[in-house]
Design a protein around this motif. Structure first.
Motif, PDB file in Angstrom:
ATOM      1  N   ALA A  56       0.817  -1.202   0.000  1.00  0.00           N
ATOM      2  CA  ALA A  56       0.000   0.000   0.000  1.00  0.00           C
ATOM      3  C   ALA A  56       0.855   1.259   0.000  1.00  0.00           C
ATOM      4  O   ALA A  56       0.331   2.355   0.116  1.00  0.00           O
ATOM      5  N   ALA A  57       2.165   1.111  -0.142  1.00  0.00           N
ATOM      6  CA  ALA A  57       3.078   2.242  -0.045  1.00  0.00           C
ATOM      7  C   ALA A  57       2.705   3.336  -1.042  1.00  0.00           C
ATOM      8  O   ALA A  57       2.568   3.088  -2.237  1.00  0.00           O
ATOM      9  N   GLY A  58       2.518   4.540  -0.532  1.00  0.00           N
ATOM     10  CA  GLY A  58       2.267   5.677  -1.394  1.00  0.00           C
ATOM     11  C   GLY A  58       0.819   5.925  -1.742  1.00  0.00           C
ATOM     12  O   GLY A  58       0.475   7.006  -2.210  1.00  0.00           O
ATOM     13  N   ARG A  59      -0.037   4.966  -1.513  1.00  0.00           N
ATOM     14  CA  ARG A  59      -1.452   5.147  -1.834  1.00  0.00           C
ATOM     15  C   ARG A  59      -2.195   5.738  -0.633  1.00  0.00           C
ATOM     16  O   ARG A  59      -1.995   5.322   0.501  1.00  0.00           O
ATOM     17  N   GLU A  60      -3.052   6.709  -0.926  1.00  0.00           N
ATOM     18  CA  GLU A  60      -3.768   7.371   0.149  1.00  0.00           C
ATOM     19  C   GLU A  60      -4.791   6.465   0.818  1.00  0.00           C
ATOM     20  O   GLU A  60      -5.045   6.578   2.022  1.00  0.00           O
ATOM     21  N   LEU A  61      -5.402   5.576   0.058  1.00  0.00           N
ATOM     22  CA  LEU A  61      -6.429   4.695   0.615  1.00  0.00           C
ATOM     23  C   LEU A  61      -6.344   3.325  -0.017  1.00  0.00           C
ATOM     24  O   LEU A  61      -6.215   3.194  -1.239  1.00  0.00           O
ATOM     25  N   VAL A  62      -6.447   2.290   0.831  1.00  0.00           N
ATOM     26  CA  VAL A  62      -6.497   0.909   0.367  1.00  0.00           C
ATOM     27  C   VAL A  62      -7.512   0.152   1.215  1.00  0.00           C
ATOM     28  O   VAL A  62      -7.502   0.237   2.449  1.00  0.00           O
ATOM     29  N   LEU A  63      -8.397  -0.579   0.557  1.00  0.00           N
ATOM     30  CA  LEU A  63      -9.332  -1.487   1.233  1.00  0.00           C
ATOM     31  C   LEU A  63      -9.164  -2.853   0.589  1.00  0.00           C
ATOM     32  O   LEU A  63      -9.675  -3.106  -0.505  1.00  0.00           O
ATOM     33  N   ASP A  64      -8.408  -3.753   1.255  1.00  0.00           N
ATOM     34  CA  ASP A  64      -8.219  -5.065   0.640  1.00  0.00           C
ATOM     35  C   ASP A  64      -9.249  -6.085   1.117  1.00  0.00           C
ATOM     36  O   ASP A  64      -9.380  -7.154   0.528  1.00  0.00           O
ATOM     37  N   LEU A  65      -9.984  -5.770   2.187  1.00  0.00           N
ATOM     38  CA  LEU A  65     -11.131  -6.552   2.656  1.00  0.00           C
ATOM     39  C   LEU A  65     -10.793  -7.956   3.140  1.00  0.00           C
ATOM     40  O   LEU A  65     -11.698  -8.752   3.388  1.00  0.00           O
ATOM     41  N   ASP A  66      -9.514  -8.270   3.300  1.00  0.00           N
ATOM     42  CA  ASP A  66      -9.141  -9.617   3.738  1.00  0.00           C
ATOM     43  C   ASP A  66      -9.222  -9.797   5.251  1.00  0.00           C
ATOM     44  O   ASP A  66      -9.261 -10.918   5.739  1.00  0.00           O
ATOM     45  N   ALA A  67      -9.225  -8.704   5.997  1.00  0.00           N
ATOM     46  CA  ALA A  67      -9.174  -8.799   7.451  1.00  0.00           C
ATOM     47  C   ALA A  67     -10.554  -8.841   8.091  1.00  0.00           C
ATOM     48  O   ALA A  67     -10.674  -8.712   9.305  1.00  0.00           O
ATOM     49  N   GLY A  68     -11.585  -9.004   7.290  1.00  0.00           N
ATOM     50  CA  GLY A  68     -12.927  -9.104   7.829  1.00  0.00           C
ATOM     51  C   GLY A  68     -13.722  -7.846   7.612  1.00  0.00           C
ATOM     52  O   GLY A  68     -13.363  -6.786   8.120  1.00  0.00           O
ATOM     53  N   ALA A  69     -14.790  -7.936   6.836  1.00  0.00           N
ATOM     54  CA  ALA A  69     -15.583  -6.752   6.536  1.00  0.00           C
ATOM     55  C   ALA A  69     -17.065  -7.042   6.444  1.00  0.00           C
ATOM     56  O   ALA A  69     -17.853  -6.141   6.236  1.00  0.00           O
ATOM     57  N   ALA A  70     -17.460  -8.287   6.562  1.00  0.00           N
ATOM     58  CA  ALA A  70     -18.870  -8.633   6.394  1.00  0.00           C
ATOM     59  C   ALA A  70     -19.678  -8.186   7.612  1.00  0.00           C
ATOM     60  O   ALA A  70     -19.188  -8.181   8.737  1.00  0.00           O
ATOM     61  N   GLY A  71     -20.935  -7.794   7.360  1.00  0.00           N
ATOM     62  CA  GLY A  71     -21.788  -7.437   8.474  1.00  0.00           C
ATOM     63  C   GLY A  71     -22.871  -6.458   8.082  1.00  0.00           C
ATOM     64  O   GLY A  71     -23.090  -6.167   6.904  1.00  0.00           O
ATOM     65  N   GLY A  72     -23.544  -5.938   9.075  1.00  0.00           N
ATOM     66  CA  GLY A  72     -24.638  -5.007   8.862  1.00  0.00           C
ATOM     67  C   GLY A  72     -24.258  -3.596   9.245  1.00  0.00           C
ATOM     68  O   GLY A  72     -23.077  -3.236   9.264  1.00  0.00           O
ATOM     69  N   GLU A  73     -25.258  -2.791   9.571  1.00  0.00           N
ATOM     70  CA  GLU A  73     -25.075  -1.378   9.860  1.00  0.00           C
ATOM     71  C   GLU A  73     -23.997  -1.139  10.919  1.00  0.00           C
ATOM     72  O   GLU A  73     -23.994  -1.744  11.987  1.00  0.00           O
ATOM     73  N   GLY A  74     -23.048  -0.275  10.574  1.00  0.00           N
ATOM     74  CA  GLY A  74     -22.014   0.122  11.510  1.00  0.00           C
ATOM     75  C   GLY A  74     -20.822  -0.805  11.620  1.00  0.00           C
ATOM     76  O   GLY A  74     -19.901  -0.521  12.392  1.00  0.00           O
ATOM     77  N   THR A  75     -20.793  -1.898  10.852  1.00  0.00           N
ATOM     78  CA  THR A  75     -19.644  -2.812  10.914  1.00  0.00           C
ATOM     79  C   THR A  75     -18.379  -2.097  10.443  1.00  0.00           C
ATOM     80  O   THR A  75     -18.339  -1.580   9.330  1.00  0.00           O
TER      81      THR A  75
END
Length: 294
Positions: A56-75
């Motif tokens: 992710a070096a140099g990039r302002e934003l990265v979302l790789d979603l591997d660390a857990g992202a599933a869920g509902g409101e507010g997850t």
């Protein structure tokens, strides 16, 4: 509008070896796309999947979603990058995000399916809303930038006035004084950049195939806006296509600093999902990034 297509086969042994490398790399760090604008040969060498291991070096934003992202409101959703940010899932009605495998290497986010009978009160929406938490923002100003994601669109993803599009990544709305947006309405990718000096939209001249992963990116460099699409067919052939359009866009700083960058749909300035013409992405998304090329 300019359009180019590049094709290159990937031998089976190389595809297998690269996939093993990608899986191994996932355990060591974030999973990202090939940097847009990299030579096509480098992209072909990266393997069978549409995503490859990178930093992710140099990039302002990265979302790789591997660390857990599933869920509902507010997850909460883990973020990375040089800008301090917080991300969470925002939902409407029965919307919920679930985790799915991304071509056997890492996880992706599965968003709600198309609901033909839904209206603005019942349409299921699950959107990722990303906001800065430090002194820096996600505003590119007048500078060059590139953002993108890996996308897999459902066979049915549009057809009502409430859900008639598939927004992938955006900041700002169609009527806002500034906007940067990547979408796949009608399964045709498009990139829109609007700023103080005007707007430019680049739309692909062909549709994505449902159920197949593609890397999409949107880049502004000076007065040129470029849409890049990269996919790997069942026959192992990498197809990389590029569409460009030129025109002035100018600064995108008219948006308030706190306006979120959203993934999978539209929100208001507070991050609450919009349901009138919601345009939620019906499918899966992964490896979202923003790189401000200052």
């Amino acid at each position: 509008m300019d359009h180019t297509t590049e094709r290159a086969p990937i031998p089976v042994r190389r595809r297998f070896a690269a996939l093993v490398a990608v899986v191994a790399a996932c355990a060591a760090g974030p999973l990202l796309l090939v940097p847009p604008g990299a030579p096509a040969a480098a992209a072909e060498r990266s393997g069978a999947g549409t995503s490859v291991a990178a930093t992710a070096a140099g990039r302002e934003l990265v979302l790789d979603l591997d660390a857990g992202a599933a869920g509902g409101e507010g997850t909460p959703v883990p973020t990375a990058g040089t800008v301090a940010t917080a991300a969470e899932i925002r939902t409407h009605a029965s919307g919920v995000a679930t985790a799915v495998r991304h071509r056997g290497a890492g996880r992706a986010l599965r968003l709600p399916a198309f609901a033909a009978a839904a209206d603005r009160e019942t349409v299921p929406v699950a959107v990722l809303a990303v906001t800065p938490t430090g002194t820096r923002s996600l505003d590119p100003g007048s500078g060059d930038f590139v953002f993108g994601a890996s996308v897999r669109v459902d066979r049915t993803s549009t057809g009502t006035t409430t859900d008639n599009g598939d927004n992938v990544v955006q900041r700002g709305l169609i009527g806002s004084p500034a906007q940067m947006k990547l979408q796949v309405d009608g399964r045709r990718p498009a990139c829109r950049v609007k700023g103080a000096d005007g707007e430019v939209q680049v739309t692909a001249d062909r549709r994505l195939r449902a159920g197949r992963w593609y890397d999409l990116s949107c880049r502004r460099a000076g007065d040129t806006v470029t849409l890049v699409q990269r996919g790997v067919g069942a026959d192992g052939v990498v197809v990389r296509q590029r569409w460009t359009r030129r025109g002035p866009t100018g600064s995108l700083s008219a948006l308030g600093r706190g306006v979120p960058l959203t993934v999978g749909g539209k929100t208001d300035a507070t991050g609450a999902p919009l349901t009138a013409g919601a345009d939620p992405l019906n499918g899966s998304v992964d490896d979202i990034y923003l790189d401000l090329l200052r």
